[in-house]
Design a protein around this motif. Structure first.
Motif, PDB file in Angstrom:
ATOM      1  N   PRO A   1       0.803  -1.222   0.000  1.00 25.24           N
ATOM      2  CA  PRO A   1       0.000   0.000   0.000  1.00 25.24           C
ATOM      3  C   PRO A   1       0.841   1.279   0.000  1.00 25.24           C
ATOM      4  O   PRO A   1       1.972   1.294   0.465  1.00 25.24           O
ATOM      5  CB  PRO A   1      -0.807  -0.097   1.292  1.00 25.24           C
ATOM      6  N   CYS A   2       0.235   2.352  -0.526  1.00 25.04           N
ATOM      7  CA  CYS A   2       0.804   3.695  -0.469  1.00 25.04           C
ATOM      8  C   CYS A   2       0.235   4.423   0.741  1.00 25.04           C
ATOM      9  O   CYS A   2      -0.894   4.173   1.150  1.00 25.04           O
ATOM     10  CB  CYS A   2       0.363   4.517  -1.675  1.00 25.04           C
ATOM     11  N   TRP A   3       0.996   5.361   1.247  1.00 21.37           N
ATOM     12  CA  TRP A   3       0.508   6.227   2.320  1.00 21.37           C
ATOM     13  C   TRP A   3       0.397   7.657   1.801  1.00 21.37           C
ATOM     14  O   TRP A   3       1.363   8.237   1.309  1.00 21.37           O
ATOM     15  CB  TRP A   3       1.440   6.128   3.527  1.00 21.37           C
ATOM     16  N   LEU A   4      -0.814   8.176   1.927  1.00 17.45           N
ATOM     17  CA  LEU A   4      -1.140   9.504   1.414  1.00 17.45           C
ATOM     18  C   LEU A   4      -1.635  10.373   2.557  1.00 17.45           C
ATOM     19  O   LEU A   4      -1.914   9.888   3.659  1.00 17.45           O
ATOM     20  CB  LEU A   4      -2.256   9.387   0.363  1.00 17.45           C
ATOM     21  N   THR A   5      -1.770  11.650   2.284  1.00 19.01           N
ATOM     22  CA  THR A   5      -2.415  12.536   3.245  1.00 19.01           C
ATOM     23  C   THR A   5      -2.925  13.745   2.470  1.00 19.01           C
ATOM     24  O   THR A   5      -2.466  14.026   1.359  1.00 19.01           O
ATOM     25  CB  THR A   5      -1.448  12.953   4.376  1.00 19.01           C
ATOM     26  N   GLU A   6      -3.895  14.411   3.073  1.00 19.35           N
ATOM     27  CA  GLU A   6      -4.518  15.503   2.350  1.00 19.35           C
ATOM     28  C   GLU A   6      -4.335  16.785   3.145  1.00 19.35           C
ATOM     29  O   GLU A   6      -4.501  16.777   4.367  1.00 19.35           O
ATOM     30  CB  GLU A   6      -6.008  15.197   2.211  1.00 19.35           C
TER      31      GLU A   6
ATOM     32  N   TYR B   1      -1.322  14.331  -0.999  1.00 16.90           N
ATOM     33  CA  TYR B   1       0.130  14.150  -1.051  1.00 16.90           C
ATOM     34  C   TYR B   1       0.498  12.692  -0.839  1.00 16.90           C
ATOM     35  O   TYR B   1      -0.154  11.972  -0.083  1.00 16.90           O
ATOM     36  CB  TYR B   1       0.820  15.002   0.021  1.00 16.90           C
ATOM     37  N   TYR B   2       1.576  12.290  -1.502  1.00 20.35           N
ATOM     38  CA  TYR B   2       2.124  10.943  -1.348  1.00 20.35           C
ATOM     39  C   TYR B   2       3.329  11.013  -0.423  1.00 20.35           C
ATOM     40  O   TYR B   2       4.241  11.817  -0.636  1.00 20.35           O
ATOM     41  CB  TYR B   2       2.546  10.405  -2.725  1.00 20.35           C
ATOM     42  N   MET B   3       3.319  10.161   0.616  1.00 19.30           N
ATOM     43  CA  MET B   3       4.442  10.176   1.560  1.00 19.30           C
ATOM     44  C   MET B   3       5.410   9.017   1.344  1.00 19.30           C
ATOM     45  O   MET B   3       6.609   9.155   1.534  1.00 19.30           O
ATOM     46  CB  MET B   3       3.909  10.133   2.993  1.00 19.30           C
TER      47      MET B   3
ATOM     48  N   PRO C   1       7.047  19.388  -1.471  1.00 14.94           N
ATOM     49  CA  PRO C   1       6.327  18.843  -2.630  1.00 14.94           C
ATOM     50  C   PRO C   1       7.225  18.808  -3.861  1.00 14.94           C
ATOM     51  O   PRO C   1       8.047  19.690  -4.063  1.00 14.94           O
ATOM     52  CB  PRO C   1       5.165  19.832  -2.835  1.00 14.94           C
ATOM     53  N   SER C   2       7.041  17.777  -4.661  1.00 14.20           N
ATOM     54  CA  SER C   2       7.852  17.593  -5.861  1.00 14.20           C
ATOM     55  C   SER C   2       7.745  18.813  -6.764  1.00 14.20           C
ATOM     56  O   SER C   2       6.655  19.271  -7.109  1.00 14.20           O
ATOM     57  CB  SER C   2       7.368  16.352  -6.609  1.00 14.20           C
TER      58      SER C   2
ATOM     59  N   LEU D   1       0.607  13.964  -4.831  1.00 18.30           N
ATOM     60  CA  LEU D   1       1.782  14.753  -5.192  1.00 18.30           C
ATOM     61  C   LEU D   1       2.908  14.354  -4.235  1.00 18.30           C
ATOM     62  O   LEU D   1       2.746  14.378  -3.009  1.00 18.30           O
ATOM     63  CB  LEU D   1       1.468  16.242  -5.059  1.00 18.30           C
ATOM     64  N   VAL D   2       4.037  13.968  -4.814  1.00 20.54           N
ATOM     65  CA  VAL D   2       5.123  13.393  -4.010  1.00 20.54           C
ATOM     66  C   VAL D   2       5.747  14.439  -3.085  1.00 20.54           C
ATOM     67  O   VAL D   2       6.086  15.537  -3.522  1.00 20.54           O
ATOM     68  CB  VAL D   2       6.200  12.801  -4.938  1.00 20.54           C
ATOM     69  N   LEU D   3       5.871  14.093  -1.817  1.00 21.03           N
ATOM     70  CA  LEU D   3       6.629  14.901  -0.860  1.00 21.03           C
ATOM     71  C   LEU D   3       7.990  14.237  -0.699  1.00 21.03           C
ATOM     72  O   LEU D   3       8.083  13.069  -0.320  1.00 21.03           O
ATOM     73  CB  LEU D   3       5.931  14.942   0.502  1.00 21.03           C
ATOM     74  N   ASP D   4       9.055  14.979  -1.024  1.00 22.20           N
ATOM     75  CA  ASP D   4      10.387  14.383  -0.935  1.00 22.20           C
ATOM     76  C   ASP D   4      11.424  15.489  -0.803  1.00 22.20           C
ATOM     77  O   ASP D   4      11.516  16.317  -1.703  1.00 22.20           O
ATOM     78  CB  ASP D   4      10.669  13.545  -2.179  1.00 22.20           C
ATOM     79  N   PRO D   5      12.185  15.561   0.274  1.00 22.79           N
ATOM     80  CA  PRO D   5      12.142  14.630   1.407  1.00 22.79           C
ATOM     81  C   PRO D   5      10.876  14.813   2.238  1.00 22.79           C
ATOM     82  O   PRO D   5      10.206  15.839   2.133  1.00 22.79           O
ATOM     83  CB  PRO D   5      13.367  15.037   2.217  1.00 22.79           C
ATOM     84  N   VAL D   6      10.604  13.800   3.056  1.00 22.11           N
ATOM     85  CA  VAL D   6       9.439  13.885   3.929  1.00 22.11           C
ATOM     86  C   VAL D   6       9.770  13.270   5.279  1.00 22.11           C
ATOM     87  O   VAL D   6      10.517  12.301   5.357  1.00 22.11           O
ATOM     88  CB  VAL D   6       8.216  13.198   3.278  1.00 22.11           C
ATOM     89  N   ARG D   7       9.264  13.900   6.332  1.00 18.34           N
ATOM     90  CA  ARG D   7       9.369  13.345   7.691  1.00 18.34           C
ATOM     91  C   ARG D   7       7.975  13.260   8.250  1.00 18.34           C
ATOM     92  O   ARG D   7       7.219  14.215   8.162  1.00 18.34           O
ATOM     93  CB  ARG D   7      10.188  14.258   8.597  1.00 18.34           C
ATOM     94  N   VAL D   8       7.654  12.124   8.820  1.00 16.03           N
ATOM     95  CA  VAL D   8       6.302  11.919   9.312  1.00 16.03           C
ATOM     96  C   VAL D   8       6.382  11.429  10.751  1.00 16.03           C
ATOM     97  O   VAL D   8       7.159  10.524  11.041  1.00 16.03           O
ATOM     98  CB  VAL D   8       5.559  10.881   8.445  1.00 16.03           C
ATOM     99  N   ALA D   9       5.637  12.053  11.628  1.00 17.03           N
ATOM    100  CA  ALA D   9       5.593  11.592  13.020  1.00 17.03           C
ATOM    101  C   ALA D   9       4.141  11.351  13.420  1.00 17.03           C
ATOM    102  O   ALA D   9       3.254  12.118  13.053  1.00 17.03           O
ATOM    103  CB  ALA D   9       6.214  12.636  13.943  1.00 17.03           C
TER     104      ALA D   9
END
Lengths: 532, 256
Positions: free
Chosen positions: B41-46, B52-54, B79-80, B90-98
């Motif tokens: 699976p992909c992890w997304l958020t809005e 956005y794609y994480m 965002p890309s 939309l790809v977030l890179d780099p990304v940090r998620v907590a």
């Protein structure tokens, strides 16, 4: 002392890495194969015979025992075990029990509910396994009455009394728990008892648990993959071996409260055998030596026949376990968790159609175990270790250790067997007069610690599991899994005995993770698990 | 590649982040969304109408650890610039998620696999058993230190609101090696906590006491592991200034 793989295992390990696991089949040429090839008919069959403490007959190098699904074989790598005078088999303490009382050869060195009931019938409740200390719901109940032993007689559970608050494993005194513990329901009466309960002079929590297998233990206490000074899932310091200061893997008992087989033996002698003098060093060594070389697994299936017949059945039988690679994480190339080659499932000449069909079903079950994905969710110490919640994975994700399905790293997790809402509880409704047997605790996490990520600040549980040792909110209801072996010999399952048979285990998972197995998938998985 | 979501609100999202230090970075708290695929699976958020794609599910070794349904996530990402989309986000890179510690039962969005959607790359780790190695190899250990041995400070980072966790042992490896190699006599552990300035202007602060907790837990991890160490000092700084992920840390100073 700790168990190290013997030289023969190490040598075999080399062979395995150079030729791939296919090399160790029933047809290969080494000593494992020689033992495997021994015709089952040549081995003594102990039937379902009960071992009395101190009866003194030796256990041969290999012996088989019948069970509902087929036959289990015990294999002593070091040859015949003389049990006369052996501390595992002699009734050392005043209550007449030996270790073997609760770790019976015919029951895969655990103790099945069926054996417990048979003992009750045959001895009128006087067998030492029913000793009041932990064979009764609470020690001060009238002995010899079924009502005093309901947890043992109906679920196969012994009482485990643990100090509350927990002792500090790193120093003197106790640790300050992150939560308060209240007794909500106490059918056994022990948690609320003025002498034995939480408010007694020695505050004690009583939980009720199944015995665990005393075989294949080198896999349980391995120090290979994933074992270091810290617990891989939480980063906390791992317990150390008191003999040499080395970190241990913390996979013993439902709550990993003892670091080594040696400390476990002393603990068992004091608590189950009520041996006040304690085990001597020599006795401990005799017990752990035996534990280091005893392997047990099914070898025969009532429908499929000899599991070791034909090529590639490397998952089966105690010899394959004895000579397997110990402490490795299973994968899909070199070391499956349970290696059963495709050829094994092809129709074998000389077998009946029914036998061949059952072999195909067992193989499909093995594939389902490894590959059938589902959404694993809200499971503490699995979803929280970087995989995300939910994670789309398989049974083999948690049950990952090559040959045993244990967790390779320090392994306590909450899959909902003891925590509400998933734990088995008797439904409250007017149509049943069945009464719940298990205690129920209310755990309330302190305000200054983060809430349990999936259960919040107030948790209801039948057994707080690891949290009774660590005092941590996140550990409530986490249980160390048992090895996937001798299932056929030792029902019921889960630490609280809440699954009466293999199908109930599968149904639990199907509900818990909304897996939506087809009937065929359930049957295949059940057939597979019964062969281990 | 097939987009699951229209690109529509991209412009709006970009306009909204003028408040952060770097114009293109985003920092927000939102529910994660899990989007199934035939593989992992992909992890997304809005956020502000944009999806956005994480990252994807992988294993413990991955730099991106997916967040948890049932909890909000703090997302800090870029965002890309090329508008790259994966799983419709939309790809977030780099990304940090907590993962935010409090429970948020409203975060429960699971999107079934979009028929025909295929990840634009081979995931490092399939959903079944691995092929015998971790998805990401750990970095090569540095060469053994050579004299003269100097005091050295090593940072150990934590996720927002996080203390010692499954990643901490990995971060400690290099420090332990150094301390043993130089025969360290003292280890000084300094704990910090921080705050983060969100794109919408809100300041989100880590809980008070976390600096002390982090330092205490890390110090305990060193106990008994380096024979030469006579003293482990624990200090902490509970000031929580807005900053970035590098402020959520413990400094371990190894003194020969």
């Amino acid at each position: 002392m700790t168990v190290k793989p013997r030289l023969s295992h190490l040598l075999l390990g080399v062979a395995v890495t150079s030729f791939g696991w296919q090399a160790v089949t029933a047809q290969s040429t080494d000593e494992a194969a020689a033992a495997i090839a021994a015709d089952a008919g040549d081995l003594p069959n102990g039937g379902t015979a009960w071992w009395e403490p101190g009866e003194g007959r030796p256990i041969p190098e290999a012996i088989e025992y019948d069970n509902d699904h087929g036959r289990l074989r015990l294999y002593n790598v070091d040859g015949e075990v003389v049990t006369e005078g052996h501390p595992f088999f002699e009734p050392l303490g005043p209550n007449g029990r030996a270790c073997v009382s609760c770790h019976q050869p015919a029951d895969g060195m655990s103790l099945s509910l069926r054996s417990i009931r048979e003992r009750w019938e045959e001895t009128g409740g006087s067998d030492p396994i029913f000793a009041p200390i932990d064979g009764a719901n609470c020690p001060n109940l009238p002995q010899g009455e079924e009502a005093s032993h309901t947890l043992l007689l109906e679920r196969g559970l012994f009482r485990i009394g643990l100090p509350w608050p927990p002792r500090d494993p790193w120093g003197e005194g106790t640790i300050e728990p992150e939560f308060t513990l209240e007794v909500v329901r106490d059918p056994g009466g022990c948690n609320t008892d003025p002498e034995y309960g939480l408010d007694s002079a020695n505050p004690t929590v009583s939980v009720y648990r199944r015995p665990r297998m005393v075989a294949n233990l080198p896999y349980v206490v391995h120090r290979n993959f994933g074992i270091g000074p810290f617990v891989g899932k939480t980063g906390e310091p791992a317990l150390r071996d008191p003999e040499n200061g080395e970190p241990v893997n913390m996979n013993l008992m439902a709550d990993a409260r003892v670091p080594t087989l040696g400390t476990q033996a002393s603990d068992a002698a004091a608590n189950h055998l009520q041996l006040l003098r304690g085990l001597s060093r020599a006795e401990r060594a005799q017990i752990t030596d035996m534990q280091g070389q005893l392997f047990a697994a099914q070898v025969y299936d009532n429908v499929a026949g000899d599991l070791l017949a034909g090529p590639g059945g490397n998952a089966f039988g105690p010899e394959n376990l004895a000579h397997g690679d110990i402490g490795f994480l299973g994968n899909n190339t070199t070391r499956w968790v349970f290696p059963v080659a495709d050829e094994w499932a092809e129709p074998q000449p000389g077998l009946t159609e029914e036998q061949n069909e059952r072999r195909a079903s067992i193989w499909r079950g093995q594939q389902i175990f490894h590959f059938r994905t589902f959404w694993i969710s809200d499971s503490m110490h699995l979803n929280t270790v970087g995989l995300g919640n939910p994670v789309k994975r398989t049974c083999a994700t948690c049950h990952g250790m090559h040959m045993t399905g244990l967790d390779t790293a320090n392994g306590w997790m909450d899959i909902g067997t003891t925590n509400l809402p998933w734990a088995r509880e008797v439904p409250l409704n007017p149509w049943t007069d069945e009464e719940e047997l298990m205690p129920l605790f209310r755990v309330t996490c302190r305000d200054d610690v983060p809430p349990h990520p999936f259960l919040g600040r107030v948790i209801y549980t039948q057994d707080p599991g690891r949290a009774l040792i660590s005092g941590r909110c996140n550990d409530v209801g986490t249980i160390v899994m048992q090895q996937f072996r001798a299932f056929a010999a030792r029902a019921p399952y889960f630490s609280n005995g809440s699954a009466a048979n293999i199908r109930e285990v599968i149904d639990f998972y199907d509900r818990r993770y909304n897996i939506q197995y087809s009937e065929q998938e359930k049957t295949d998985l059940e057939n597979f698990l019964a062969t281990l | 590649m097939k987009n699951l979501y229209p690109l529509s609100l991209l412009a709006l999202a970009l306009a909204a982040n003028g408040t952060t230090a770097r114009a293109q970075d985003l920092a927000f708290v939102a529910c994660p969304i899990v989007q199934d695929t035939p593989s992992v699976p992909c992890w997304l958020t809005e956020y502000e109408g944009e999806l956005y794609y994480m990252g994807v599910q992988s294993d413990v070794s991955a730099p991106f650890n997916p967040p948890w349904l049932g909890h909000m996530a703090l997302v800090e990402g870029t965002p890309s610039a090329t508008g790259e989309r994966i799983c419709g986000g939309l790809v977030l890179d780099p990304v940090r998620v907590a993962v935010m510690p409090e429970m948020s039962p409203e975060c429960d969005e699971r999107l079934v696999a979009e028929p025909g959607y295929v990840l634009p790359f081979e995931p490092r780790r399939p959903p079944g058993p691995s092929s015998g190695r971790l998805a990401f190899s750990p970095p090569q250990p540095p060469p053994p230190p050579e004299p003269p041995f100097e005091p050295r400070t090593f940072p150990v980072y934590f996720p927002f609101e996080g203390a010692v966790n499954f990643q901490t042992p990995g971060a400690l490896g290099e420090i332990l090696d150094y301390a043993r190699a130089v025969g360290a006599e003292r280890i000084e552990v300094t704990g910090y906590r921080a705050a983060v300035l969100l794109t919408d202007g809100t300041v989100l602060e880590e809980r008070s006491g976390l600096a002390e907790l982090r330092a205490g837990q890390v110090a305990r991890m060193f106990e008994g592991l380096v024979d030469s160490v006579e003293e482990i000092d624990v200090v902490f700084d509970e000031a929580a200034e807005p900053g970035d992920w590098q402020d959520r840390r413990v400094d371990v100073r190894v003194i020969p």
